[in-house]
Each structure stands twice: as C-alpha cells, then as structure tokens.
Design an enzyme around this catalytic site. Sequence first.
Site, PDB file in Angstrom:
ATOM      1  N   SER A  69       3.588 -12.402   7.347  1.00  0.00           N
ATOM      2  CA  SER A  69       2.607 -11.337   7.120  1.00  0.00           C
ATOM      3  C   SER A  69       1.198 -11.840   7.393  1.00  0.00           C
ATOM      4  O   SER A  69       0.658 -12.670   6.666  1.00  0.00           O
ATOM      5  CB  SER A  69       2.726 -10.825   5.680  1.00  0.00           C
ATOM      6  OG  SER A  69       1.545 -10.147   5.322  1.00  0.00           O
ATOM      7  N   HIS A  86       6.181  -6.552   6.784  1.00  0.00           N
ATOM      8  CA  HIS A  86       6.346  -7.948   7.204  1.00  0.00           C
ATOM      9  C   HIS A  86       6.805  -8.754   5.996  1.00  0.00           C
ATOM     10  O   HIS A  86       6.059  -9.558   5.446  1.00  0.00           O
ATOM     11  CB  HIS A  86       5.039  -8.501   7.749  1.00  0.00           C
ATOM     12  CG  HIS A  86       4.470  -7.673   8.853  1.00  0.00           C
ATOM     13  ND1 HIS A  86       5.143  -7.414  10.021  1.00  0.00           N
ATOM     14  CD2 HIS A  86       3.291  -7.027   8.965  1.00  0.00           C
ATOM     15  CE1 HIS A  86       4.402  -6.651  10.789  1.00  0.00           C
ATOM     16  NE2 HIS A  86       3.277  -6.396  10.179  1.00  0.00           N
ATOM     17  N   THR A 116      -6.622  -1.064  10.914  1.00  0.00           N
ATOM     18  CA  THR A 116      -6.853  -0.606   9.536  1.00  0.00           C
ATOM     19  C   THR A 116      -6.894  -1.738   8.512  1.00  0.00           C
ATOM     20  O   THR A 116      -7.444  -1.567   7.430  1.00  0.00           O
ATOM     21  CB  THR A 116      -5.753   0.385   9.106  1.00  0.00           C
ATOM     22  OG1 THR A 116      -4.479  -0.261   9.275  1.00  0.00           O
ATOM     23  CG2 THR A 116      -5.787   1.665   9.905  1.00  0.00           C
ATOM     24  N   ASN A 174      -1.499 -10.170   7.129  1.00  0.00           N
ATOM     25  CA  ASN A 174      -2.394  -9.695   6.079  1.00  0.00           C
ATOM     26  C   ASN A 174      -2.383 -10.642   4.868  1.00  0.00           C
ATOM     27  O   ASN A 174      -3.423 -10.946   4.293  1.00  0.00           O
ATOM     28  CB  ASN A 174      -1.919  -8.278   5.718  1.00  0.00           C
ATOM     29  CG  ASN A 174      -2.484  -7.791   4.431  1.00  0.00           C
ATOM     30  OD1 ASN A 174      -1.890  -7.975   3.380  1.00  0.00           O
ATOM     31  ND2 ASN A 174      -3.647  -7.185   4.520  1.00  0.00           N
ATOM     32  N   GLU A 180       0.386  -2.092  15.230  1.00  0.00           N
ATOM     33  CA  GLU A 180      -0.624  -1.030  15.074  1.00  0.00           C
ATOM     34  C   GLU A 180      -1.586  -1.024  16.268  1.00  0.00           C
ATOM     35  O   GLU A 180      -1.916   0.035  16.809  1.00  0.00           O
ATOM     36  CB  GLU A 180      -1.411  -1.232  13.773  1.00  0.00           C
ATOM     37  CG  GLU A 180      -2.397  -0.087  13.552  1.00  0.00           C
ATOM     38  CD  GLU A 180      -3.340  -0.318  12.374  1.00  0.00           C
ATOM     39  OE1 GLU A 180      -2.886  -0.807  11.328  1.00  0.00           O
ATOM     40  OE2 GLU A 180      -4.533  -0.001  12.521  1.00  0.00           O
ATOM     41  N   HIS A 203       2.997   1.518  10.767  1.00  0.00           N
ATOM     42  CA  HIS A 203       1.943   1.025  11.669  1.00  0.00           C
ATOM     43  C   HIS A 203       1.703   1.947  12.862  1.00  0.00           C
ATOM     44  O   HIS A 203       0.773   1.738  13.623  1.00  0.00           O
ATOM     45  CB  HIS A 203       2.309  -0.361  12.201  1.00  0.00           C
ATOM     46  CG  HIS A 203       2.533  -1.367  11.118  1.00  0.00           C
ATOM     47  ND1 HIS A 203       1.592  -1.640  10.160  1.00  0.00           N
ATOM     48  CD2 HIS A 203       3.601  -2.155  10.833  1.00  0.00           C
ATOM     49  CE1 HIS A 203       2.060  -2.550   9.334  1.00  0.00           C
ATOM     50  NE2 HIS A 203       3.284  -2.874   9.710  1.00  0.00           N
ATOM     51  N   CYS A 236       0.840  -1.198   0.000  1.00  0.00           N
ATOM     52  CA  CYS A 236       0.000   0.000   0.000  1.00  0.00           C
ATOM     53  C   CYS A 236       0.878   1.251   0.000  1.00  0.00           C
ATOM     54  O   CYS A 236       2.071   1.176   0.301  1.00  0.00           O
ATOM     55  CB  CYS A 236      -0.878  -0.016   1.242  1.00  0.00           C
ATOM     56  SG  CYS A 236       0.132  -0.095   2.729  1.00  0.00           S
TER      57      CYS A 236
HETATM   58  S1  SF4 Z   1      -3.368   2.087   7.082  1.00  0.00           S
HETATM   59 FE1  SF4 Z   1      -1.823   0.468   6.981  1.00  0.00          FE
HETATM   60  S2  SF4 Z   1      -2.533  -0.881   5.341  1.00  0.00           S
HETATM   61 FE2  SF4 Z   1      -3.680   1.039   5.146  1.00  0.00          FE
HETATM   62  S3  SF4 Z   1      -2.556   2.295   3.685  1.00  0.00           S
HETATM   63 FE3  SF4 Z   1      -1.791   2.812   5.705  1.00  0.00          FE
HETATM   64  S4  SF4 Z   1      -0.048   1.466   6.107  1.00  0.00           S
HETATM   65 FE4  SF4 Z   1      -1.194   0.627   4.398  1.00  0.00          FE
END
Ligand code: SF4
Length: 290
Positions: free
Chosen positions: A227, A48, A169, A229, A133, A81, A21
């Site tokens: 990871s 990760h 998130t 995710n 996070e 994070h 991202c």
């Molecule tokens: S909140 Fe986390 S997953 Fe979403 S864009 Fe930001 S870093 Fe990436």
Amino acid sequence: MMKISNQLKFEVVVASHYGMCFGVKAAIEIAEKVSQKSPVTILGELAHNVSVQRKFEAQGARQADLTENIAPTNDVIITAHGASDKDRKRWASSGYRVTDTTCPLVHKAHAALRNLVSAGYHPVVIGKAGHTEVRGLTGDFPDATVISTMEDVETLRLTCAKIGVISQTTQQLTHVEPIIAALRAKFASSEIHFIDTICRPTKDRQSALLELCNKVSIVIVVGGKNSNNTAQLADKCRKLGCTAYHVQDPDELIPAWFQKATTVGITAGTSTPDEDVDRVRQKLLEIAKS
Ligand code: SF4
C-alpha cells in the site's frame, strides 16, 4: 516511581482519523454482494491489503488488469480507484456484466479533469504514474502529463498557454502545493488552473497524523506492504520527527521497539480494514502490560 504489575508501561493512542475510507469500504461491500451470487473478476485490487485479497480469493474471486480484454468470469468489478470511460465501455461492450464501485470522490476528480480539458487546458495529473486511479484519470486523455515530484517539474517541457492540474485523490497537500508553485514559476507565461481533488478522508487522515505526532514519539502504521498510501503515512511520521514502524500484522511488533516509550500512536492507511488495526492495538496493549 515503581510501576505496579497491572500498570501499562506505555499508553496507546489511536489517531482521530485512520484506516479504510468510506470509498473502499463501500466497494468491498458491493463486491461481496456480487460475488455471493456469481463468480467475479476484480479489475485490479479492491484494497492494497492482503487480508482483503485473501478473503476474496477464498470466495473464489479472480483478478485481471483493467486494461486487459478478457476475464475468466462474466462478472467484472471496477474498483473504488475508478477507470477511464474507454476501459469501462470496452468491458461492457465485450459482453461482461460490469459492476462499477468507483468512489464518488474519484468520479469528482474525473469530472474536474474533463472540465479542464473541455475548457482548453492541457491536462496534468499530480500522482503516481501507473497507479490504477492515475491510469483511469488519464486513460481518456492520451496526451495527459503525469508528474509526481519536483524533479519531474524540472524536466517537464510544455508549450501550451493553458495548463489544467488536478491531483490523485490520495496525494498529500504539503507535497502537491510546492509542485503547483514550481509549475507556476516555471511556466510563468501560461495560465495554470489547479483544482484540488485530494479527497476529504485523505486530508482528515493527514491532519490527524499531525495531531498524533505532536503527542507521541513512536507511531505504528498498520497496512499492506504493497500500500503506497500506508508507506507514505510512515514516511510522513518520520518527517514529523517520530519513529515509525510499518506493520501488516500484529506478529511483526517487536517489544524492544517500545522499551523507552511512554506513549505509542497507531494509524493506518486507507486500504487497511478496521479489524487489522484492532488486532495490532490489542497486541500493543499486551506488550504494554507485559
Ligand atoms: S477518493 Fe479514494 S481514498 Fe478518497 S474516499 Fe474515495 S476511495 Fe477513499
């Protein structure tokens, strides 16, 4: 119909949204710039993903825990994070040069939780306990409750009149919504205020996965074995009826997996660099041609 030699045995389709991202990409870029000037200690994992970790290790970067008190270098980096204000201030007041790469959407989740607490709600975070996070989100609120499953709701004991809920998130909305419904049913006499803090890139990747699983029966999910995710994406594919293989490296692809395939999908977790996805895609195309 006979296949001619240069025909692909199966088609390869890449999800419309996948991989690293913007928040993690930006954090890596900032950390690279700082580490080119002086040695850095990363407070946690920037992504990760082993290829990212190896790259930083090769540049001499060190790693320490966000909640520790000492680092081997003067420069310390807070990852995308995020961190609690308490941890951020502690590092800065101990004389370290702090570079904060917290993603703006993580800051938004912090602001949502802070606003709920200021308005008198008991803070609840739906997420993975122990994740950087979630530790950052709850770090300034020692009485905060972290839940991750429906079973957690069953065992939860709260007596407050106002309950304020946000989510990590990277949670899946389809996972969070039933938890909110269960909270509302269990604590029917409390006011429950949910603020959806799942980030847009996570939502886009989730809807792209749905679209992909409607087109293919096998999905290769690229990402670090550490990871969460990426593992969640593979699970989600299986729940959507696809066969999913979680690979970190193209060498893990086994041609026998694709013997009966006509179309194979590729997606990747939010900590997976684009280069890793490209390498897996190239290898998959080689297998399709062989
Ligand atoms: S909140 Fe986390 S997953 Fe979403 S864009 Fe930001 S870093 Fe990436």
